[in-house]
Design an enzyme around this catalytic site. Structure first.
Site, mmCIF file in Angstrom:
data_model
loop_
_atom_site.group_PDB
_atom_site.id
_atom_site.type_symbol
_atom_site.label_atom_id
_atom_site.label_comp_id
_atom_site.label_asym_id
_atom_site.label_seq_id
_atom_site.Cartn_x
_atom_site.Cartn_y
_atom_site.Cartn_z
ATOM 1 C CG ASP A 97 -2.022 1.005 1.194
ATOM 2 O OD1 ASP A 97 -2.332 1.502 0.096
ATOM 3 O OD2 ASP A 97 -2.587 1.310 2.254
ATOM 4 C CG HIS A 116 -6.074 0.332 6.027
ATOM 5 N ND1 HIS A 116 -5.108 -0.522 5.544
ATOM 6 C CD2 HIS A 116 -5.918 1.483 5.342
ATOM 7 C CE1 HIS A 116 -4.389 0.087 4.626
ATOM 8 N NE2 HIS A 116 -4.863 1.317 4.467
ATOM 9 C CB CYS A 137 -6.410 7.670 -0.705
ATOM 10 S SG CYS A 137 -7.672 7.607 -1.978
ATOM 11 C CG ASN A 180 -1.243 3.761 4.419
ATOM 12 O OD1 ASN A 180 -2.355 3.283 4.587
ATOM 13 N ND2 ASN A 180 -0.618 3.690 3.249
#
Lengths: 330, 330
Positions: free
Chosen positions: A31, A226, A259, A268
């Protein structure tokens, strides 16, 4: 003069009503890196995963078998897993990998991976934009992936994205998230990772979502959280999750990632920030904070910019000093 | 494509057991600016304070009557308060100002200020380094300041610094902090602002300190919390404070400031991050988030660097767009 870094770790003062131990699910290599435009060399990725495992992170999601056209950064997924097999032996087969669809699963199966993850959406618009199918169609797409995985003895985690807000649809109703999660569990997923993809969640919303899952018969043992730190809320939200009994939290070393649909540099939840809090709360996590911070600093060097993690930046000066100097507080 | 900023504010989902309303004590103009090396023009400072008040912040600490040799940035304290008097009229007299000693109080009294603050230390080393006297001597220094203030009908807030950890002494015992706080209240201070000067606190430690004050007969109505985001913990710590019933929190617009003794770019808890959380939790705060974010962006322009606040950075793009575009989510 000594700095705060000389303290090294926070004072341990447990809080009542929190879990005794948690599992940190590290998502940095997948990610975190997937949004990096400049392709990171395979050897660096392999070293990143290896160092994170050496730092004590119990689960490290290594890559995604997504089509290279969508995420060129992860086009080397098969080569990376082979390299990790050379480095780690059979242990590399336990590293989770994301499989967006049947074709991705074929690639993971060919390598003998034992843990895969699928990436669903709680909203129609994000399903269309990110999965290139509708909300309803995603379940049809995931059904054979999960079924074949289970038949092969492979464990499946299901990400649910846009669980709190969606950049196109605004706030997302609890019941929509629960409905998506229940369907993914119904297909056979073992765990849901509830994602605040654009970072708009606040603590009461987190509690309410966990309670809504509970009312639908989904206990906290099936849930992971998350969070993104877009509005600085990630750790406060983790605290709400801990208080509700959740024991699995996703995090990304150095706060890598974020994102692409949220216009902010902040990504994150950083593994370092999370570990600092857990350490202070006396909640067992098994991670060597200095080793993660050193890994983030090393990766930041490769990416050419400092880590967005507050704890990683605060700890960085101590990493540059000889150990005896750091210990003496000199 | 619309971004997360189109959402504008988080979904309101209250959490049980938290206060209905809180007071944000804005410290940006004093605590935020005091560490800035380049002197900010008086007119910019006056505009900063005025804009923060216009944004709904109920209390804005305007400056410090510290000796100009120690903090050249605030050498214009008297001129600033005069300028604010011209702009705000009598309301300027209610803006709190820091007075380090008797001489500082003289200057505040001459201007007719009605709220002052003193800055104490929970540790011996920080008292020596920051106050230029010993731990014990600070109380002798503050005693006449508080006494004269009360005689003049002036309210006194007392900061207690290094309440959780000290860069030279390491973790600070709860009883030492309580002892320092009780003595400052004993002198006549109306409120304690408990400062995590180097940002090492975690949530359980916050709860324990509030409980220790309670055991010593000091209720949450006498306590404010002042967190730094050095290790990313500030908002998680605010949440612990809210849960314990504290209703006053210090914050700095855009996250300006921070301790010069902690080697990190990360400073005070950002007002924007705090407002975002309170807004999501449905806790009344009275502040216009967009107006604070616009003020931080404007000040960041003067200081020549972006705000360290996650929420301020996430909200910045929306501020640049025409309102109709932001509303349509286009």
């Amino acid at each position: 003069m000594s700095g705060a870094d000389a303290v090294g770790l926070p004072m341990r003062v447990p809080a009542a009503g929190l879990p005794e131990a948690v599992t940190i699910y590290e998502v940095g290599p997948r990610d975190g890196l997937q949004n990096e435009k400049a392709v990171v060399p395979l050897a660096v990725k392999a070293e990143f995963v290896t160092r994170l495992l050496d730092a004590g992170l119990p689960i490290v999601e290594a890559t995604s078998f997504v089509h290279p056209r969508w995420v060129p950064q992860l086009a080397d997924a098969a080569e990376l897993m082979t390299e990790l097999g050379d480095r780690l032996g059979d242990r590399a087969r336990d590293l989770p990998v994301l499989v967006p669809n049947d074709r991705g699963l074929d690639r993971a199966l060919a390598l003998g991976q034992r843990h895969v993850a699928v990436f669903g959406s709680a909203t129609e618009t994000f399903a269309q934009r990110n999965l290139n199918c509708g909300y309803e169609e995603q379940f049809a797409m995931f059904a054979p992936v999960v079924e074949r995985s289970l038949a092969a003895g492979i464990d499946v985690r299901a990400y649910v994205s846009m669980c709190f807000g969606d950049p196109w649809e605004g706030p997302v109703a609890l019941e929509r998230v629960v409905a998506a999660g229940v369907r993914l569990l119904g297909l056979g997923a073992s765990q849901l990772s509830l994602g605040d993809t654009i970072g708009v969640a606040t603590a009461g919303h987190v509690t309410a979502l966990i309670e809504a899952f509970g009312a639908a018969g989904v206990g906290v043992d099936r849930l992971a959280l998350h969070f993104h730190d877009t509005y600085g809320q990630a750790l406060a939200n983790v605290q709400a999750g801990l208080r509700a009994g959740v024991t699995t939290f996703d995090a990304s070393a150095g706060g890598l990632g974020g994102c692409p649909y949220a216009r902010s540099a902040t990504g994150n939840l950083a593994t370092e920030d999370l570990v600092w809090m857990l350490e202070g709360l006396g909640i067992a996590h098994g991670v060597d904070l200095a080793a993660v911070a050193a890994t983030s600093a090393w990766m930041a060097g490769h990416l050419g910019r400092p880590s967005p993690s507050a704890a990683a930046r605060a700890l960085a000066p101590a990493l540059d000093r000889p150990a005896d100097q750091a210990e003496s507080g000199g």
